[in-house]
Design a protein around this motif. Structure first.
Motif, mmCIF file in Angstrom:
data_model
loop_
_atom_site.group_PDB
_atom_site.id
_atom_site.type_symbol
_atom_site.label_atom_id
_atom_site.label_comp_id
_atom_site.label_asym_id
_atom_site.label_seq_id
_atom_site.Cartn_x
_atom_site.Cartn_y
_atom_site.Cartn_z
ATOM 1 N N LYS A 57 0.856 -1.176 0.000
ATOM 2 C CA LYS A 57 0.000 0.000 0.000
ATOM 3 C C LYS A 57 0.897 1.231 0.000
ATOM 4 O O LYS A 57 1.338 1.700 1.057
ATOM 5 C CB LYS A 57 -0.932 0.002 1.219
ATOM 6 N N ARG A 58 1.166 1.723 -1.169
ATOM 7 C CA ARG A 58 2.072 2.865 -1.297
ATOM 8 C C ARG A 58 1.284 4.168 -1.235
ATOM 9 O O ARG A 58 0.202 4.277 -1.798
ATOM 10 C CB ARG A 58 2.856 2.778 -2.609
ATOM 11 N N SER A 59 1.867 5.115 -0.539
ATOM 12 C CA SER A 59 1.188 6.403 -0.373
ATOM 13 C C SER A 59 1.286 7.251 -1.632
ATOM 14 O O SER A 59 2.212 7.118 -2.435
ATOM 15 C CB SER A 59 1.797 7.161 0.811
ATOM 16 N N LYS A 60 0.306 8.118 -1.795
ATOM 17 C CA LYS A 60 0.298 9.108 -2.874
ATOM 18 C C LYS A 60 0.519 10.478 -2.241
ATOM 19 O O LYS A 60 -0.301 10.968 -1.473
ATOM 20 C CB LYS A 60 -1.036 9.084 -3.617
ATOM 21 N N ALA A 408 -7.971 6.425 2.978
ATOM 22 C CA ALA A 408 -8.818 5.684 2.045
ATOM 23 C C ALA A 408 -8.372 5.890 0.597
ATOM 24 O O ALA A 408 -8.477 4.984 -0.238
ATOM 25 C CB ALA A 408 -10.274 6.094 2.211
ATOM 26 N N GLU A 409 -7.855 7.089 0.315
ATOM 27 C CA GLU A 409 -7.357 7.402 -1.024
ATOM 28 C C GLU A 409 -5.837 7.279 -1.114
ATOM 29 O O GLU A 409 -5.238 7.658 -2.129
ATOM 30 C CB GLU A 409 -7.784 8.822 -1.417
ATOM 31 N N LYS A 410 -5.231 6.802 -0.033
ATOM 32 C CA LYS A 410 -3.775 6.617 0.060
ATOM 33 C C LYS A 410 -3.018 7.944 -0.012
ATOM 34 O O LYS A 410 -1.824 7.962 -0.355
ATOM 35 C CB LYS A 410 -3.266 5.677 -1.035
ATOM 36 N N GLU A 411 -3.664 9.034 0.323
ATOM 37 C CA GLU A 411 -3.059 10.352 0.157
ATOM 38 C C GLU A 411 -2.354 10.829 1.427
ATOM 39 O O GLU A 411 -2.906 10.736 2.536
ATOM 40 C CB GLU A 411 -4.131 11.368 -0.231
ATOM 41 N N VAL A 412 -1.153 11.334 1.244
ATOM 42 C CA VAL A 412 -0.406 11.954 2.336
ATOM 43 C C VAL A 412 0.124 13.294 1.844
ATOM 44 O O VAL A 412 0.368 13.482 0.651
ATOM 45 C CB VAL A 412 0.754 11.063 2.837
#
Length: 452
Positions: A57-60, A408-412
């Motif tokens: 699960k890689r962050s965006k 939930a959207e993998k956003e950081v």
């Protein structure tokens, strides 16, 4: 430099490198908590390997919107110290108070990764087409907590990270070696040629290309952290010579020996205030499940072995290396403090100033870059571990948070890495994905009413 023997026989390697002296062993025994193993073993319950599936699960990284900052506890304030940097991963304070920022990042090493980087397809910003390969100097001349001088201190490097001043020399650790340059206090640029005093094995698994530097109190020894070249030795242990270890050298590069081994990816290093004990933050292995293996903060015993790749968190044998080195499994030292699995705990700084409230004094701040091998995010924050009398004295707690925008959207917004305490008592947090450096101070120091 003379190359050390092949890593495949680690005990022979340690012996060939000289091992710890009697004085080092005595000091380690005096400074290391006597209940180190029992405390760690009693407080950490580990699941079986593969109890959960290995996840990706890689962050965006979406960047920081105008006006938004990370979150700090009541009584503190966090402000932007510097922006528009290119992957600011590590910071260092020069003797005159100037701040150096190492700007470097992972670069592609095969065709697939080169295409991903060229098309800017890595949402986590860990992989970029090129690395800035420079050190930027920041000077705050009027001491208002915001630098007003910015200059390129040193360029043309090869993925630099660790920085150090010892005597009249400035040292920098590239991914492939340690360089030193003639240095005079106050200079804003180094233009002379550097001397490569030590060659290091270059590159590494994921972000294991980083090499950190730390000197002892009198500057007679320099310590170099070198991460593994693989996750769990899958490329062969002959490829791990002088890796997954902390090396010790003299200031001229001579006298190299393995100070401690079996440390998969030690990056942050610091001395516990009031002691002669070296501590490091270690980024542990992947692909054993969501809860394995915890990253950790540990005191470093000269000559000790910390497990990689054969064992983890004490004598838990890694099933992928089962039966290979039972001797080393049994020698594995249990680390002091578990920091959570897959947190990418990299930065480390002991708070040795007086600006923060008393509870933080002499404690450890750890920068957690954030997970990719877990089904839910872990890390993406700076945590704090309290210390008393040179020993961990309480549970880990969150300190700088708010980097995750929308899981939930993998956003950081960004990803914290290096942490550095400034002489004025404030603390810097390098945010390599956000291309910023943040400054944490108390509200009283910032001239605001205290909420504490």
């Amino acid at each position: 430099m003379k190359q050390l023997p092949v890593y495949a026989s680690l005990l022979a390697l340690l012996a060939s490198c000289g091992g710890p002296s009697k004085e080092e062993k005595a000091q380690a025994a005096a400074d290391t908590p006597a209940d180190n193993v029992a405390t760690a073993a009693a407080t950490v319950n580990l699941p079986e390997p593969y109890a959960s599936k290995s996840a990706t699960k890689r962050s965006k990284v979406i960047g920081w919107p105008a006006g938004r900052t990370p979150t700090v506890p009541s009584g503190f304030i966090i402000t932007e110290y510097a922006a528009n940097l290119t992957s600011p991963r590590w910071t260092y304070v020069l003797p005159n108070g100037d701040v150096l920022v190492a700007e470097s990042n992972t670069v592609p090493n095969d065709t697939k990764k080169k295409v991903v980087a060229a098309l800017d397809l890595d949402p986590s910003r860990s992989l970029r087409a090129t690395s800035a390969n420079r050190i930027t100097l920041l000077r705050d001349t009027n001491k208002d907590g915001k630098p007003d001088v910015r200059a390129t201190f040193l360029s043309g490097l090869n993925q630099p990270l660790g920085m150090l001043v010892v005597g009249n020399y400035f040292y920098v650790a590239n991914t492939d070696g340690v360089l030193r340059y003639a240095y005079q206090p106050g200079q804003t640029k180094i233009s002379g040629a550097g001397q490569k005093i030590l060659t290091l094995p270059a590159g590494g698994y994921n972000n294991h290309w980083t090499r950190n530097l730390l000197a002892n109190a009198d500057g007679s020894k320099i310590y170099i952290s070198v991460g593994s070249g693989s996750n769990v030795g899958e490329n062969g242990m002959d490829k791990e010579v002088r890796r997954a270890a902390i090396l010790e050298i003299n200031p001229d590069g001579s006298g190299e020996k393995i100070y401690a081994a079996g440390l998969r990816n030690p990056v942050g290093m610091d001395w516990a205030p009031g002691t002669k004990t070296l501590w490091t933050a270690v980024n542990e292995r992947d692909e054993l499940g969501d809860e394995l293996v915890p990253d950790y903060l540990t005191s470093v015993r000269p000559g000790a072995f910390y497990g990689w790749p054969y064992a983890y968190f004490g004598t838990h044998e890694d099933p992928r290396r089962k039966g290979e080195r039972p001797d080393l499994v049994q020698k594995t030292v249990v680390p002091d403090v578990a920091l959570g699995p897959h947190t990418a705990s990299l930065g480390l700084a002991f708070y040795d100033q007086k600006g923060f409230p008393a509870k933080y004094r002499n404690g450890a701040f750890i920068g957690q870059h954030g997970s990719w091998n877990r089904s839910s995010f872990s890390g993406y924050k700076v945590v704090f571990v309290p210390f008393q009398n040179g020993k961990p004295s309480g549970p880990m707690e969150d300190f700088v948070t708010g980097f995750v925008a929308n899981e939930a959207e993998k956003e950081v917004y960004g990803r914290p890495v290096g942490v550095t305490v400034l002489p004025d008592g404030s603390m810097l947090v390098a945010d390599d994905a956000g291309d910023k450096v943040w400054r944490v101070s108390t509200t009283a120091a910032a001239g605001l009413p205290s909420e504490a």
